[in-house]
Write a protein that holds these residues in place. Structure first.
Motif, short mmCIF file in Angstrom:
data_model
loop_
_atom_site.label_atom_id
_atom_site.label_comp_id
_atom_site.label_asym_id
_atom_site.label_seq_id
_atom_site.Cartn_x
_atom_site.Cartn_y
_atom_site.Cartn_z
N VAL A 35 0.85 -1.01 0.17
CA VAL A 35 -0.28 -0.24 0.16
C VAL A 35 0.83 1.29 -0.28
CG1 VAL A 35 -2.41 1.48 1.12
CG2 VAL A 35 -2.13 -1.18 0.63
N ALA A 36 0.30 2.20 -1.10
CA ALA A 36 1.86 3.24 -1.12
C ALA A 36 1.58 4.59 -0.32
CB ALA A 36 1.26 3.70 -1.94
N ASP A 37 3.64 4.38 0.23
CA ASP A 37 2.70 5.47 1.63
C ASP A 37 2.89 7.08 0.92
OD1 ASP A 37 3.40 7.33 3.60
OD2 ASP A 37 5.38 6.48 4.62
N LEU A 38 2.44 7.78 0.36
CA LEU A 38 2.08 8.89 -0.35
C LEU A 38 2.02 10.03 0.57
CD1 LEU A 38 -1.37 8.35 -1.41
CD2 LEU A 38 0.30 7.81 -2.51
N THR A 39 2.63 9.63 1.66
CA THR A 39 3.50 11.03 2.37
C THR A 39 5.15 10.67 2.70
OG1 THR A 39 3.57 10.01 4.43
CG2 THR A 39 1.56 11.36 4.15
N SER A 40 6.17 9.53 2.04
CA SER A 40 7.40 9.50 2.09
C SER A 40 7.97 10.35 1.27
CB SER A 40 6.57 8.18 2.06
OG SER A 40 8.69 7.88 1.56
N ALA A 41 8.88 10.53 1.50
CA ALA A 41 10.22 11.77 1.27
C ALA A 41 11.10 10.58 0.35
CB ALA A 41 10.70 12.47 1.36
N VAL A 42 11.09 9.11 -0.03
CA VAL A 42 11.25 7.63 -0.33
C VAL A 42 11.18 8.35 -2.02
CG1 VAL A 42 12.20 6.06 -1.03
CG2 VAL A 42 11.93 6.90 1.12
N LYS A 43 11.77 8.33 -2.79
CA LYS A 43 11.74 8.19 -3.73
C LYS A 43 11.65 6.78 -5.12
CE LYS A 43 9.88 12.45 -4.43
NZ LYS A 43 8.89 12.71 -4.29
N VAL A 44 11.18 5.70 -5.16
CA VAL A 44 11.48 4.98 -6.17
C VAL A 44 10.36 4.77 -7.45
CG1 VAL A 44 11.91 3.61 -3.93
CG2 VAL A 44 9.52 3.92 -4.44
N ASN A 45 10.32 3.74 -8.15
CA ASN A 45 9.34 3.85 -9.08
C ASN A 45 7.94 3.10 -8.75
OD1 ASN A 45 8.97 3.84 -11.75
ND2 ASN A 45 9.71 1.35 -12.83
N LEU A 88 -3.35 -0.07 -4.65
CA LEU A 88 -3.91 -0.18 -6.24
C LEU A 88 -1.75 -0.33 -5.89
CD1 LEU A 88 -5.79 2.04 -8.11
CD2 LEU A 88 -6.14 -0.18 -8.15
N ASN A 89 -1.01 0.36 -5.46
CA ASN A 89 0.17 0.43 -5.47
C ASN A 89 0.88 -0.91 -5.76
OD1 ASN A 89 3.33 1.64 -5.88
ND2 ASN A 89 3.68 0.87 -3.29
N THR A 90 1.73 -1.24 -7.22
CA THR A 90 1.94 -2.44 -8.10
C THR A 90 1.24 -2.41 -8.68
OG1 THR A 90 2.57 -3.90 -5.61
CG2 THR A 90 3.99 -2.61 -5.63
N LEU A 91 -0.04 -3.09 -8.25
CA LEU A 91 -0.77 -3.80 -8.98
C LEU A 91 -1.07 -3.75 -9.90
CD1 LEU A 91 -3.49 -4.16 -5.82
CD2 LEU A 91 -1.60 -5.37 -6.38
N GLY A 92 -0.75 -2.72 -10.92
CA GLY A 92 -0.81 -2.71 -12.36
C GLY A 92 -2.30 -1.89 -13.01
N VAL A 93 -2.98 -2.04 -12.29
CA VAL A 93 -4.09 -1.08 -12.93
C VAL A 93 -4.63 -0.31 -12.42
CG1 VAL A 93 -4.70 -3.25 -13.14
CG2 VAL A 93 -5.37 -2.53 -11.05
N SER A 94 -5.38 0.81 -13.31
CA SER A 94 -6.44 1.78 -12.07
C SER A 94 -7.89 1.89 -13.34
CB SER A 94 -5.75 3.14 -12.32
OG SER A 94 -5.21 3.09 -13.52
N MET A 95 -8.82 2.99 -12.83
CA MET A 95 -9.37 3.60 -13.34
C MET A 95 -10.27 5.15 -13.77
SD MET A 95 -12.11 0.23 -12.59
CE MET A 95 -13.55 0.62 -13.49
#
Length: 220
Positions: A35-45, A88-95
Motif C-alpha cells: 500500500v502506497a505511503d503517499l507521505t513518504s519522501a523516498v523516491k522509487v519507481n 493499487l500500488n504495485t498492482l498495475g491497474v487503475s480506472m
C-alpha cells in the motif's frame, strides 16, 4: 567446436527470454500488497510501502457520481489511480470516470504508461486514436460499447450527442499519466520558446501568444 549452439539457435533463445514490448507495463509485484505511503519522501519507481494498512486503502467511491463539466472543454476526468487508492500500488491497474457535457471534448492526449479501454455508461461519443504513421482510427460508440486506445498513442473523445455522456476507463498501470498536447505545448513551465512553436506549427507569434494566454494556469 562441439557443444556450442549455432548462432541462429542462440538468437532464438535470447528472443524467447527477453520481455516482449507488447506485454510491457508496470513491474510485477513481489509481495501480496504494498500500500502506497503517499507521505513518504523516498523516491522509487512507484511508491514505498506503508506499515499501517486498512481496508480503506483499497476503497474509493469517487466514480459513483458525475463530475462537473462546467469548464472550457466540457469534460472532466475523475481518476481512481494509486493517488486515490493507495492499495493499487504495485498492482498495475487503475480506472477513471470521464463525464462530457453535450459537445464536450476530452482533447487529444496520450497515456505514456498504459493502454486504455473505455466502456460507455451513457450517451454517444466520437472517439479515435492516431498511429505513429499518422493513420487515424475513429468510430462512434454508444452505451454498452467498448473501445481501446493503444499505449502512448494520441487519442480523443467527443460527445457527439445532445445529452450528457460518460465512460469508465480501465488502464494497465497504477498511474498511467496523461499528457495533453495543447497543455504540454502551450502551458509548460518554463514556457516552450515561441520560436519552436511558430516553426513547428507554421503559425505566427501572435497566434502562439494568444493560445498560451488562454491555456496559462489561472492565478489565485
Amino acid at each position: 567446436m562441439a557443444g556450442l549452439l549455432p548462432c541462429a539457435t542462440v538468437a532464438v533463445l535470447l528472443l524467447a527470454i527477453l520481455p516482449s514490448p507488447s506485454t510491457a507495463g508496470d513491474p510485477d509485484l513481489l509481495q501480496d500488497i504494498c500500500v502506497a505511503d503517499l507521505t513518504s519522501a523516498v523516491k522509487v519507481n512507484g511508491f514505498s510501502c506503508k506499515a499501517a494498512v486498512t481496508e480503506d486503502d483499497f476503497y474509493f467511491k469517487g466514480l459513483a457520481a458525475a463530475g462537473n463539466t462546467s469548464n472550457t472543454y466540457g469534460s472532466v476526468v475523475t481518476g481512481a489511480n494509486v493517488e486515490k487508492v493507495p492499495g493499487l500500488n504495485t498492482l498495475g491497474v487503475s480506472m477513471s470516470r470521464i463525464d462530457y457535457a453535450p459537445g464536450g471534448l476530452n482533447p487529444p492526449h496520450t497515456h505514456p504508461r498504459a493502454t486504455e479501454m473505455v466502456f460507455v455508461l451513457q450517451g454517444t461519443l466520437d472517439v479515435g486514436f492516431i498511429t505513429t504513421g499518422n493513420k487515424l482510427y475513429t468510430k462512434t460508440i454508444s452505451a454498452g460499447d467498448v473501445f481501446v486506445f493503444p499505449r502512448g498513442l494520441v487519442h480523443f473523445q467527443r460527445n457527439s450527442g445532445e445529452s450528457p455522456a460518460a465512460v469508465i476507463s480501465a488502464f494497465n498501470s497504477q498511474l498511467p499519466g496523461t499528457q495533453s498536447l495543447a497543455t504540454t505545448l502551450f502551458a509548460a513551465s518554463p514556457e516552450v520558446p515561441n520560436a519552436v512553436l511558430t516553426k513547428a506549427l507554421q503559425v505566427g507569434t501572435k497566434e502562439v501568444e494568444k493560445i498560451k494566454s488562454r491555456l496559462a494556469p489561472k492565478k489565485s
